[in-house]
Scaffold this motif. Structure first.
Motif, PDB file in Angstrom:
ATOM      1  N   MET A 155       0.828  -1.214   0.000  1.00  0.00           N
ATOM      2  CA  MET A 155       0.000   0.000   0.000  1.00  0.00           C
ATOM      3  C   MET A 155       0.863   1.266   0.000  1.00  0.00           C
ATOM      4  O   MET A 155       0.528   2.266  -0.633  1.00  0.00           O
ATOM      5  N   GLU A 156       1.959   1.192   0.757  1.00  0.00           N
ATOM      6  CA  GLU A 156       2.789   2.393   0.871  1.00  0.00           C
ATOM      7  C   GLU A 156       3.334   2.822  -0.483  1.00  0.00           C
ATOM      8  O   GLU A 156       3.423   4.011  -0.796  1.00  0.00           O
ATOM      9  N   ALA A 157       3.671   1.828  -1.316  1.00  0.00           N
ATOM     10  CA  ALA A 157       4.194   2.165  -2.654  1.00  0.00           C
ATOM     11  C   ALA A 157       3.115   2.865  -3.482  1.00  0.00           C
ATOM     12  O   ALA A 157       3.371   3.871  -4.156  1.00  0.00           O
ATOM     13  N   ALA A 158       1.895   2.370  -3.377  1.00  0.00           N
ATOM     14  CA  ALA A 158       0.794   2.977  -4.142  1.00  0.00           C
ATOM     15  C   ALA A 158       0.524   4.405  -3.655  1.00  0.00           C
ATOM     16  O   ALA A 158       0.299   5.319  -4.448  1.00  0.00           O
ATOM     17  N   ILE A 159       0.594   4.598  -2.342  1.00  0.00           N
ATOM     18  CA  ILE A 159       0.396   5.948  -1.792  1.00  0.00           C
ATOM     19  C   ILE A 159       1.488   6.882  -2.309  1.00  0.00           C
ATOM     20  O   ILE A 159       1.212   8.005  -2.744  1.00  0.00           O
ATOM     21  N   SER A 160       2.721   6.381  -2.343  1.00  0.00           N
ATOM     22  CA  SER A 160       3.846   7.207  -2.819  1.00  0.00           C
ATOM     23  C   SER A 160       3.659   7.600  -4.277  1.00  0.00           C
ATOM     24  O   SER A 160       3.989   8.723  -4.674  1.00  0.00           O
ATOM     25  N   VAL A 161       3.099   6.683  -5.070  1.00  0.00           N
ATOM     26  CA  VAL A 161       2.851   7.005  -6.488  1.00  0.00           C
ATOM     27  C   VAL A 161       1.869   8.176  -6.586  1.00  0.00           C
ATOM     28  O   VAL A 161       2.081   9.139  -7.323  1.00  0.00           O
ATOM     29  N   LEU A 162       0.793   8.104  -5.801  1.00  0.00           N
ATOM     30  CA  LEU A 162      -0.223   9.171  -5.859  1.00  0.00           C
ATOM     31  C   LEU A 162       0.366  10.506  -5.408  1.00  0.00           C
ATOM     32  O   LEU A 162       0.115  11.547  -6.025  1.00  0.00           O
ATOM     33  N   VAL A 163       1.216  10.470  -4.379  1.00  0.00           N
ATOM     34  CA  VAL A 163       1.839  11.716  -3.895  1.00  0.00           C
ATOM     35  C   VAL A 163       2.786  12.284  -4.954  1.00  0.00           C
ATOM     36  O   VAL A 163       2.730  13.467  -5.298  1.00  0.00           O
ATOM     37  N   SER A 164       3.631  11.411  -5.516  1.00  0.00           N
ATOM     38  CA  SER A 164       4.627  11.931  -6.480  1.00  0.00           C
ATOM     39  C   SER A 164       3.952  12.421  -7.764  1.00  0.00           C
ATOM     40  O   SER A 164       4.360  13.424  -8.352  1.00  0.00           O
ATOM     41  N   GLN A 165       2.866  11.738  -8.167  1.00  0.00           N
ATOM     42  CA  GLN A 165       2.146  12.205  -9.367  1.00  0.00           C
ATOM     43  C   GLN A 165       1.513  13.575  -9.092  1.00  0.00           C
ATOM     44  O   GLN A 165       1.580  14.485  -9.918  1.00  0.00           O
ATOM     45  N   PHE A 166       0.934  13.726  -7.916  1.00  0.00           N
ATOM     46  CA  PHE A 166       0.320  15.027  -7.566  1.00  0.00           C
ATOM     47  C   PHE A 166       1.397  16.104  -7.636  1.00  0.00           C
ATOM     48  O   PHE A 166       1.193  17.161  -8.255  1.00  0.00           O
ATOM     49  N   LYS A 167       2.544  15.832  -7.041  1.00  0.00           N
ATOM     50  CA  LYS A 167       3.627  16.833  -7.007  1.00  0.00           C
ATOM     51  C   LYS A 167       4.125  17.157  -8.411  1.00  0.00           C
ATOM     52  O   LYS A 167       4.430  18.297  -8.740  1.00  0.00           O
ATOM     53  N   GLN A 168       4.188  16.127  -9.262  1.00  0.00           N
ATOM     54  CA  GLN A 168       4.685  16.337 -10.628  1.00  0.00           C
ATOM     55  C   GLN A 168       3.779  17.330 -11.362  1.00  0.00           C
ATOM     56  O   GLN A 168       4.247  18.276 -11.989  1.00  0.00           O
TER      57      GLN A 168
END
Lengths: 87, 87
Positions: B1-14
């Motif tokens: 789950m943590e990896a999926a959360i990190s993807v959503l955070v990094s995409q938002f930041k991008q």
């Protein structure tokens, strides 16, 4: 993003399906999810009392079960902390 | 789950980092994120007017920018629909 969202949904369903309703997380299901899926993002993830306290803050209708959207609030808070956002 | 959360955070930041504040999504940033990242989960993702309407419902403080947590509400709704949860 859609793949990451699908992972979060399927993981929730996997843990929510263990006992009772497969739409909600019981206390035990929530504990096993946090310990195995959120060991780094949730502080004191190995402390049952801390997890109970966390569940108490999320379980808005106090029925001892977490709906998907109640659970989603937790993930949002963790994601926001992980991303270093001020809000 | 943590990896999926990190993807959503990094995409938002991008997407949030393209113009102005990198903590929030402007209208244009939100449009390009939805079109490229949520083409299946957001109905009428290719219709700018639909995306404007969606942003209006999310932009709780009406400042024309979406904070991470305002954005997170959208993802929660999409995830809940995708998961077929009743709430």
């Amino acid at each position: 993003m859609e793949a990451a969202i699908s992972v979060l949904v399927s993981q929730f369903k996997q843990f929510a399906g263990k006992d009772g309703s497969s739409d909600t997380l019981s206390r035990d299901e929530f504990h096993s999810l946090v310990v195995s899926q959120l060991p780094n993002f949730v502080k004191n993830a190995s402390d049952p009392a801390a997890i109970d306290k966390l569940m108490g803050t999320l379980d808005e209708n106090n029925d001892g079960e977490l709906t998907f959207l109640e659970f989603w609030q937790l993930i949002g808070t963790l994601a926001s902390q992980h991303g270093g956002f001020s809000q």
